[in-house]
Design a protein around this motif. Structure first.
Motif, PDB file in Angstrom:
ATOM      1  N   ARG A  15      11.541   0.209  37.607  1.00 34.93           N
ATOM      2  CA  ARG A  15      10.646  -0.672  37.418  1.00 34.93           C
ATOM      3  C   ARG A  15       9.310  -0.627  38.114  1.00 34.93           C
ATOM      4  NH1 ARG A  15      12.969  -6.346  39.007  1.00 34.93           N
ATOM      5  NH2 ARG A  15      14.544  -5.741  37.652  1.00 34.93           N
ATOM      6  N   LEU A  16       9.508  -0.140  39.300  1.00 33.54           N
ATOM      7  CA  LEU A  16       8.318   0.410  40.072  1.00 33.54           C
ATOM      8  C   LEU A  16       7.704   1.368  39.660  1.00 33.54           C
ATOM      9  CD1 LEU A  16       6.830   0.155  42.855  1.00 33.54           C
ATOM     10  CD2 LEU A  16       8.276   2.103  43.529  1.00 33.54           C
ATOM     11  N   MET A  17       8.023   2.454  39.202  1.00 33.87           N
ATOM     12  CA  MET A  17       7.431   3.396  38.420  1.00 33.87           C
ATOM     13  C   MET A  17       6.644   2.773  36.917  1.00 33.87           C
ATOM     14  SD  MET A  17       7.301   5.462  40.443  1.00 33.87           S
ATOM     15  CE  MET A  17       6.143   6.836  39.603  1.00 33.87           C
ATOM     16  N   VAL A  18       7.393   1.998  36.228  1.00 28.14           N
ATOM     17  CA  VAL A  18       7.072   1.457  35.087  1.00 28.14           C
ATOM     18  C   VAL A  18       5.652   0.644  35.479  1.00 28.14           C
ATOM     19  CG1 VAL A  18       7.691   0.121  33.184  1.00 28.14           C
ATOM     20  CG2 VAL A  18       9.318   1.541  33.669  1.00 28.14           C
ATOM     21  N   TYR A  19       5.962  -0.264  36.324  1.00 23.03           N
ATOM     22  CA  TYR A  19       4.705  -1.112  36.909  1.00 23.03           C
ATOM     23  C   TYR A  19       3.274  -0.139  37.024  1.00 23.03           C
ATOM     24  CZ  TYR A  19       7.475  -5.242  37.045  1.00 23.03           C
ATOM     25  OH  TYR A  19       8.428  -6.245  36.583  1.00 23.03           O
ATOM     26  N   GLU A  20       3.724   0.819  37.745  1.00 23.38           N
ATOM     27  CA  GLU A  20       2.575   1.659  38.197  1.00 23.38           C
ATOM     28  C   GLU A  20       1.870   2.388  37.029  1.00 23.38           C
ATOM     29  OE1 GLU A  20       3.558   4.675  41.124  1.00 23.38           O
ATOM     30  OE2 GLU A  20       3.922   3.142  42.681  1.00 23.38           O
ATOM     31  N   GLY A  21       2.909   2.911  36.070  1.00 23.93           N
ATOM     32  CA  GLY A  21       2.312   3.387  34.930  1.00 23.93           C
ATOM     33  C   GLY A  21       1.355   2.390  34.058  1.00 23.93           C
ATOM     34  N   VAL A  22       2.169   1.154  33.759  1.00 24.23           N
ATOM     35  CA  VAL A  22       1.161   0.256  33.097  1.00 24.23           C
ATOM     36  C   VAL A  22       0.125  -0.377  33.880  1.00 24.23           C
ATOM     37  CG1 VAL A  22       1.564  -2.226  32.599  1.00 24.23           C
ATOM     38  CG2 VAL A  22       3.435  -0.686  32.194  1.00 24.23           C
ATOM     39  N   TYR A  23      -0.075  -0.308  35.180  1.00 23.95           N
ATOM     40  CA  TYR A  23      -1.406  -0.549  35.875  1.00 23.95           C
ATOM     41  C   TYR A  23      -2.237   0.529  35.596  1.00 23.95           C
ATOM     42  CZ  TYR A  23       1.082  -4.282  38.364  1.00 23.95           C
ATOM     43  OH  TYR A  23       2.206  -5.377  38.577  1.00 23.95           O
ATOM     44  N   TYR A  24      -1.935   1.664  35.546  1.00 25.39           N
ATOM     45  CA  TYR A  24      -3.033   2.935  35.423  1.00 25.39           C
ATOM     46  C   TYR A  24      -3.463   2.743  33.958  1.00 25.39           C
ATOM     47  CZ  TYR A  24      -1.525   5.463  39.693  1.00 25.39           C
ATOM     48  OH  TYR A  24      -1.427   5.908  40.836  1.00 25.39           O
ATOM     49  N   ALA A  25      -2.637   2.491  33.084  1.00 25.35           N
ATOM     50  CA  ALA A  25      -2.900   2.518  31.644  1.00 25.35           C
ATOM     51  C   ALA A  25      -3.940   1.106  31.291  1.00 25.35           C
ATOM     52  CB  ALA A  25      -1.647   2.581  30.820  1.00 25.35           C
ATOM     53  N   ALA A  26      -3.374   0.161  31.930  1.00 28.88           N
ATOM     54  CA  ALA A  26      -4.170  -0.981  31.643  1.00 28.88           C
ATOM     55  C   ALA A  26      -5.563  -0.850  32.283  1.00 28.88           C
ATOM     56  CB  ALA A  26      -3.728  -2.336  32.354  1.00 28.88           C
ATOM     57  N   GLY A  27      -5.835  -0.243  33.457  1.00 28.18           N
ATOM     58  CA  GLY A  27      -7.109   0.020  33.965  1.00 28.18           C
ATOM     59  C   GLY A  27      -7.867   1.198  33.561  1.00 28.18           C
ATOM     60  N   ALA A  28      -7.201   2.089  32.517  1.00 28.70           N
ATOM     61  CA  ALA A  28      -7.705   2.967  31.680  1.00 28.70           C
ATOM     62  C   ALA A  28      -8.267   2.385  30.538  1.00 28.70           C
ATOM     63  CB  ALA A  28      -6.916   4.375  31.692  1.00 28.70           C
ATOM     64  N   ASP A  29      -7.684   1.551  30.023  1.00 24.34           N
ATOM     65  CA  ASP A  29      -7.951   0.800  28.697  1.00 24.34           C
ATOM     66  C   ASP A  29      -8.962   0.160  28.920  1.00 24.34           C
ATOM     67  OD1 ASP A  29      -5.597   2.057  27.330  1.00 24.34           O
ATOM     68  OD2 ASP A  29      -4.590   0.210  27.564  1.00 24.34           O
ATOM     69  N   ILE A  30      -9.168  -0.832  30.194  1.00 24.68           N
ATOM     70  CA  ILE A  30     -10.113  -1.664  30.283  1.00 24.68           C
ATOM     71  C   ILE A  30     -11.583  -0.744  30.501  1.00 24.68           C
ATOM     72  CG2 ILE A  30     -11.294  -3.362  32.061  1.00 24.68           C
ATOM     73  CD1 ILE A  30      -8.237  -4.265  32.181  1.00 24.68           C
ATOM     74  N   ILE A  31     -11.533   0.145  31.300  1.00 24.98           N
ATOM     75  CA  ILE A  31     -12.678   1.006  31.485  1.00 24.98           C
ATOM     76  C   ILE A  31     -12.985   1.666  30.204  1.00 24.98           C
ATOM     77  CG2 ILE A  31     -13.493   3.009  32.767  1.00 24.98           C
ATOM     78  CD1 ILE A  31     -11.615   2.174  35.078  1.00 24.98           C
ATOM     79  N   GLY A  32     -12.144   2.412  29.694  1.00 25.86           N
ATOM     80  CA  GLY A  32     -12.467   3.293  28.334  1.00 25.86           C
ATOM     81  C   GLY A  32     -13.230   2.138  27.508  1.00 25.86           C
ATOM     82  N   GLY A  33     -12.734   0.973  27.153  1.00 27.48           N
ATOM     83  CA  GLY A  33     -13.220   0.062  26.285  1.00 27.48           C
ATOM     84  C   GLY A  33     -14.573  -0.238  26.594  1.00 27.48           C
ATOM     85  N   VAL A  34     -14.767  -0.737  27.810  1.00 25.96           N
ATOM     86  CA  VAL A  34     -16.159  -0.815  28.401  1.00 25.96           C
ATOM     87  C   VAL A  34     -17.125   0.108  28.214  1.00 25.96           C
ATOM     88  CG1 VAL A  34     -17.546  -1.738  30.303  1.00 25.96           C
ATOM     89  CG2 VAL A  34     -15.264  -2.547  29.906  1.00 25.96           C
TER      90      VAL A  34
END
Length: 293
Positions: free
Chosen positions: A208-227
């Protein structure tokens, strides 16, 4: 052509042009403004001014400027081989004149182009006739709205394919980088994970810890990439597509691809850490604790 100054009534224009005493000055179309692309010479020519035509140094006719017009898309954008568009004299404007005057000026007048409208129901027959005609007369060529649409559809398909390939390559590169980051992260933190598991962390909690870290990385990349993508679209891409050579492109900003890729990345970000943990975090807790960081 599109009249923008002087006499605009079609009937009056036709009657006066048939007299052979008048001409119409033409300018190229400015795709960005939708108006004429005037030059210093064309600005000097005003409605009511006179223009003299000479042949071999002898005066043939003096005509009055009746109106000013700018070319339309079919005149300005189709290949020069079919419309005889050319910059003769640099900034010299076009001159629309009666056929009678045209024959007086040129000893052997040649019709370089002829544009006409056709009823939609008769277009297939005309296309067939013209295709047959140019086969028998190789020196003649033609274009039509159907051919232009096919050409633009071909360009649009090519842009879509190339753009999709570039997007897929960049997405794959990003996915590979993300996977490498997760693998490196897990390998370098094996001792840390073993320590946490030695004091009570379960495998499910680690996953669960690693999944959360991966999702946080992806969410940050999605937001920055979209902007960043949105900023590039409204600045760089908009300026490029506003250039005269790109008149046939229309920019429609949409965030649908960003959302689709974002959701896909979030799903992969939740799955990849589980797969990486399975293959790169093997061994008992004691074995991993003995491994130096």
């Amino acid at each position: 052509m599109m009249i923008y100054d002087g006499e605009t009534d079609p009937n009056v224009l036709k009657q006066k042009m048939l007299t052979g005493e008048y001409v119409i000055i033409g300018e190229r179309l400015d795709r960005l403004s939708g108006g004429p692309k005037t030059t210093s010479l064309s600005e000097q020519l005003q409605i009511g001014d006179s223009i003299s035509f000479y042949r071999d140094g002898e005066l043939v006719k003096t005509c009055t400027i009746l109106a000013k017009a700018c070319t339309v898309g079919t005149e300005d954008e189709t290949p020069s081989t079919t419309t005889a568009m050319g910059n003769i004299g640099g900034d010299a404007p076009f001159v629309y004149l009666p056929d009678t005057l045209f024959k007086q000026i040129y000893t052997t007048p040649t019709l370089l182009s002829y544009g006409f409208d056709m009823d939609a129901s008769l277009q297939p027959q005309m296309e067939e006739f013209l295709s047959s005609y140019i086969e028998k007369n190789p020196s003649v060529t033609y274009t039509s709205t159907k051919l232009l649409k096919e050409q633009l559809n071909s360009v649009a398909s090519m842009v879509l394919v190339v753009g999709s390939l570039i997007g897929c390559i960049m997405a794959l590169a990003g996915l590979i980088n993300f996977t490498n980051m997760i693998i490196t992260n897990i390998i370098t933190r094996r001792h840390e994970f073993a320590t946490m598991q030695s004091i009570g962390m379960t495998n499910r909690q680690l996953q669960r810890l690693m999944v959360y870290e991966g999702v946080y990385y992806a969410a940050g990349a999605d937001i920055i990439g979209g902007v960043v993508a949105l900023l590039l679209a409204v600045t760089v891409l908009k300026n490029v597509l506003n250039s005269p050579s790109m008149w046939f492109f229309t920019m429609n900003i949409t965030l649908v691809p960003v959302l689709v890729i974002g959701v896909l990345y979030l799903l992969l970000a939740a799955v990849i850490p589980l797969i990486v943990l399975h293959f790169f975090n093997k061994g008992t807790v004691v074995e991993r604790l003995r491994t130096s960081e």
